[in-house]
Write a protein that holds these residues in place. Structure first.
Motif, short mmCIF file in Angstrom:
data_model
loop_
_atom_site.label_atom_id
_atom_site.label_comp_id
_atom_site.label_asym_id
_atom_site.label_seq_id
_atom_site.Cartn_x
_atom_site.Cartn_y
_atom_site.Cartn_z
N GLU A 143 -16.95 29.89 -1.33
CA GLU A 143 -17.59 30.28 -2.58
C GLU A 143 -16.57 30.57 -3.68
O GLU A 143 -16.91 30.50 -4.87
CB GLU A 143 -18.46 31.52 -2.37
N VAL A 144 -15.35 30.90 -3.30
CA VAL A 144 -14.35 31.29 -4.30
C VAL A 144 -13.09 30.43 -4.22
O VAL A 144 -12.08 30.75 -4.83
CB VAL A 144 -13.96 32.77 -4.14
N SER A 145 -13.14 29.32 -3.46
CA SER A 145 -11.95 28.49 -3.31
C SER A 145 -12.20 27.09 -3.85
O SER A 145 -13.35 26.68 -4.03
CB SER A 145 -11.51 28.42 -1.84
N SER A 146 -11.11 26.37 -4.08
CA SER A 146 -11.19 25.01 -4.59
C SER A 146 -10.04 24.20 -4.02
O SER A 146 -8.93 24.70 -3.86
CB SER A 146 -11.11 24.99 -6.12
N ASN A 147 -10.35 22.92 -3.67
CA ASN A 147 -9.31 22.02 -3.17
C ASN A 147 -9.01 20.91 -4.17
O ASN A 147 -8.43 19.89 -3.82
CB ASN A 147 -9.75 21.41 -1.83
N ASP A 148 -9.42 21.10 -5.43
CA ASP A 148 -9.15 20.13 -6.49
C ASP A 148 -7.68 20.21 -6.88
O ASP A 148 -7.23 21.22 -7.41
CB ASP A 148 -10.05 20.42 -7.70
N ARG A 149 -6.94 19.13 -6.64
CA ARG A 149 -5.49 19.14 -6.88
C ARG A 149 -5.18 19.36 -8.36
O ARG A 149 -4.17 19.98 -8.70
CB ARG A 149 -4.87 17.83 -6.40
N ASP A 175 -20.13 20.63 -8.81
CA ASP A 175 -20.56 22.01 -8.60
C ASP A 175 -21.43 22.17 -7.36
O ASP A 175 -21.98 23.23 -7.11
CB ASP A 175 -21.32 22.54 -9.83
N GLY A 176 -21.55 21.10 -6.57
CA GLY A 176 -22.33 21.17 -5.34
C GLY A 176 -21.44 20.99 -4.12
O GLY A 176 -20.22 21.11 -4.17
N GLU A 177 -22.08 20.66 -2.99
CA GLU A 177 -21.35 20.44 -1.75
C GLU A 177 -20.92 18.97 -1.71
O GLU A 177 -21.65 18.11 -1.19
CB GLU A 177 -22.24 20.79 -0.55
N VAL A 178 -19.74 18.67 -2.26
CA VAL A 178 -19.29 17.29 -2.36
C VAL A 178 -19.22 16.64 -0.98
O VAL A 178 -19.64 15.48 -0.81
CB VAL A 178 -17.91 17.22 -3.05
N GLY A 179 -18.74 17.36 0.00
CA GLY A 179 -18.64 16.80 1.34
C GLY A 179 -19.98 16.44 1.93
O GLY A 179 -20.17 15.35 2.49
N ASP A 180 -20.95 17.33 1.81
CA ASP A 180 -22.29 17.07 2.36
C ASP A 180 -22.97 15.93 1.63
O ASP A 180 -23.62 15.08 2.25
CB ASP A 180 -23.15 18.34 2.28
#
Length: 732
Positions: A46-52, A136-141
């Motif tokens: 909820e508070v993390s991001s993996n966007d390089r 802003d959603g569940e990109v993986g899902d």
């Protein structure tokens, strides 16, 4: 009249209830804080991001362009590239079936409007389409659902791959998915097994492990809320390192305090007196050790990359709570349990001991090693230095200049396979264009630069007037759609700039694509144009990583050297400790390079790998030298330096070895996360810690210290005058 012993006994009896109450309150305070932090383990995403891009410097071109994309493209979306590969040619009927399947699959939550038509390759054997996915959603899902739906609905004989930025992002999300579960479980299980073997007790391993868990829960509570309020950035990579670092460091500090507590219990029957003596004996080395690690980590604040600079305070917070737990929660538990904590091997109090026994007496491993160092110190440290130096030669084989995005995740990858198929039938950069932000009056000049480069297959400009949202650009200008005479669409203009998109001929994450971006930037610079996109982000990330590595490593060395000088009240000893630790780091990196290339056959390494390896190996490796040398200095003040070196080695040998095994095991647990960076870091740190524990701290440092003698404390008084025990053998 009461004797002094009776008065001390009466005073201790009076203070005992208060100590019980204070200990209980300390435990309750930690329990309350941990109860708030524990539930957050499942809410990190909820508070993390993996966007390089989010971790690039504000001044990077890729960052500036990324911020402008939303204004031009109208949505904050990440593109997925759907690739269809057929057994034969894709005719109009099959193309229509693929279009229908795509329309049905994209009618789900998380997929935005604006999917492109299904485009057939020139060879007729593959097709592609671009699908925008909400960030802003569940990109993986969403990506997984898109892939599964398409595979179920396309005609037989057609293979489907979802690749592009969304596909690789989904891979990263899936790779980090095990951090809250399997990583923590493996790390805790490894530590538990080692503690059971070390203590041969049932209760004490639980006490030590509880200290580590409570430290982690409270650290996570603080970090989560700081990330929630955007005080710092949190990624899956940072999260995994935080978990491992806290468990390893808190356990190490606990091992040191427990060892002193067990030692004191043999010389007093008062558990509280033993706790107090153990706390006083452990406070300085724990504080110095933790302070050294924190200082090294905070040097990362000098980093241009936010992924590095934010790791510094996050990990430092973890170390702070590791120290606090080991110096408050653990002593409170030990005071409550007393000797029962060691059951069934309880330390026995011997009231007839007039003095503490000589730790060099006996035939244990560390006693034999100490006697070996006494007989041949110079031969041992010279031979050890030569072996480590030879191992360090392998560092020249380390390929730490970046890896393709498709290789960041280990194991099977649909996105990687799709990228390969895409490159066989389409320009390799399809779906991951380079974006050029350029003043409107220089648009054609910038387009001409792109079109003239062999690494660019085609150029378009963002246009709201165009049905597809963009219009092709040629040497003659923007191409008009429709019958002859149809006016060309006007480019979208924001703050006087337009946005060009260039399709690369090479895969977006390849070395060839990165070279194209570098060349284009040099040619576009006179036009005040800025170039961004996936490839540009990788280039800027690697550039910033190399800058960070060259700047931060020397700074960390200077900071740690100053801390050691203050701690040991000397200059020569800290310099030698730093040199031995750097030599150990070089050896670990040299062996790691050979293993990565020859055994694992990794495609390379991120430029941040040597930096992170250095931070953890030097900061944590110095820990063991601090544990050893603070005890050596304590013994040297009573028995002389050479005798103090041997006594310090014999006393701390077991606990430091146990601490090294724990830390190596916890970092090795990072390898269960299939992310190349973490697997490489796990091997480097785990191997380096074992090298520090069993070679540098056990052989090199003691032998070197013994050979130099009291001069090692130069220029302190201890280097000029010291007591010499009858059996010290110190003739300096």
């Amino acid at each position: 009249m009461s004797t002094r012993a009776e008065l001390r006994e009466r005073s201790a009896h009076t203070r005992s209830p208060l100590r019980w109450i204070v200990s209980a309150l300390i435990i309750l305070a930690w329990l309350a804080a941990a109860s708030f932090g524990g539930p957050l383990f499942g809410k990190i995403d909820e508070v993390s991001s993996n966007d390089r891009t989010a971790y690039l410097p504000e001044s990077a071109d890729a960052t500036t362009v990324q911020k402008a994309l939303d204004d031009f493209l109208g949505s904050d979306a990440i593109p997925a590239v759907v690739v269809f590969a057929a057994d034969g040619d894709i005719d109009e009927a099959l193309q229509a079936d693929l279009t229908t399947a795509l329309e049905d699959a994209t009618d789900v939550e998380g997929i935005l409007d604006g999917s492109s038509p299904v485009l057939v390759s020139d060879d007729g054997q593959a097709a592609q389409a671009f699908v925008p996915i909400a960030t802003d959603g569940e990109v993986g899902d969403v990506t997984a659902t898109l892939s599964e739906t398409l595979k179920d609905s396309v005609p037989a004989g057609v293979d489907v791959y979802v690749t592009g930025p969304a596909g690789f992002t989904a891979d990263l999300i899936a790779g980090f998915a095990g951090i809250d579960g399997i990583l923590l479980l493996v790390a805790l299980l490894a530590v538990l097994v080692i503690l059971v073997i070390v203590y041969r007790s049932l209760l004490l391993p639980v006490v030590v492990l509880s200290t580590s868990l409570f430290a982690l829960c409270v650290a996570l509570l603080v970090v989560w809320w700081l990330a929630k309020f955007e005080v710092l950035l949190l990624s899956g990579q940072t999260q995994g390192i935080l978990f491992i670092l806290v468990i390893g460091a808190a356990t190490d500090y606990s091992l040191l305090l427990v060892a002193r507590f067990r030692e004191e219990l043999r010389h007093t029957d008062d558990r509280w007196r033993a706790v107090g003596a153990a706390w006083r004996g452990s406070f300085e080395p724990i504080l110095a050790s933790g302070g050294t690690v924190i200082a090294g980590l905070l040097c990362l604040l000098l980093s241009d990359l936010k992924s590095n600079s934010t790791l510094g305070p996050v990990a430092a917070i973890g170390i702070v709570f590791s120290m606090l737990a080991a110096l408050s929660f653990l002593p409170a538990l030990l005071g409550l349990f007393g000797r029962a904590a060691f059951w069934p091997r309880r330390p026995v109090y011997d009231a007839h001991l007039a003095a503490r026994p000589n730790p060099l007496e006996g035939n244990g491993l560390w006693q034999r090693l100490a006697r070996g160092i006494r007989h041949r110190p110079r031969m041992i440290w010279v031979a050890t230095t030569v072996v480590l130096a030879v191992a360090a030669i392998g560092v020249v084989q380390l390929k730490a200049d970046g890896v393709p995005q498709s290789d960041l995740v280990l194991g099977a990858s649909e996105a990687r396979d799709g990228q390969a198929v895409l490159g066989e039938h389409f320009p390799g950069g399809s779906g991951s264009p380079v974006y050029v932000l350029v003043p409107a009056d220089r648009m054609q000049d910038a387009a001409d630069v792109l079109l003239a480069d062999n690494g660019v297959d085609g150029v378009s400009v963002t246009s709201e007037d165009s049905p597809s949202g963009s219009a092709p650009v040629t040497a003659d200008g923007i191409t008009a759609f429709g019958p002859p005479g149809t006016p060309a669409p006007e480019p979208t203009e924001v703050d006087g700039n337009v946005l060009l998109q260039g399709t690369l001929t090479a895969a977006a994450d390849s070395a060839a694509a990165e070279q194209t971006v570098t060349d284009l930037r040099a040619e576009l610079d006179p036009l005040d144009a800025q170039l961004g996109g996936v490839t540009a982000t990788a280039v800027d990330t690697n550039t910033a990583s190399i800058h960070d590595r060259n700047l931060i490593i020397p700074v960390i060395l200077v900071v740690i050297l100053l801390i050691l000088m203050l701690l040991l009240r000397a200059i020569l000893a800290p310099v030698l400790l730093i040199l031995t630790t750097v030599l150990s780091f070089g050896s670990a990196m040299g062996i790691s390079a050979l293993v990565f290339n020859g055994i694992f056959q990794f495609p390379g390494a991120d430029p941040a790998v040597p930096l992170f390896g250095f931070v953890f190996l030097v900061a944590l490796g110095i820990d063991y030298n601090i544990f050893l040398m603070t005890r050596v200095r304590e013994e040297s003040q009573r028995f002389g330096t050479r005798e103090g070196v041997l006594r310090g080695l014999a006393v701390t040998g077991g606990v430091i070895t146990s601490a090294g095994l724990v830390l190596a095991a916890t970092f090795a647990a990072l390898s269960v996360i299939p992310i190349l960076f973490l697997v490489q870091l796990a091997f480097i740190v785990a191997f380096g810690v074992l090298l520090d524990t069993f070679v540098v701290r056990s052989l090199l440092v003691p032998a070197l210290g013994y050979d130099i003698g009291r001069a090692i404390w130069w220029p302190s008084k201890l280097s000029r005058s010291e007591p010499t025990a009858p059996d010290a053998g110190d003739t300096t």
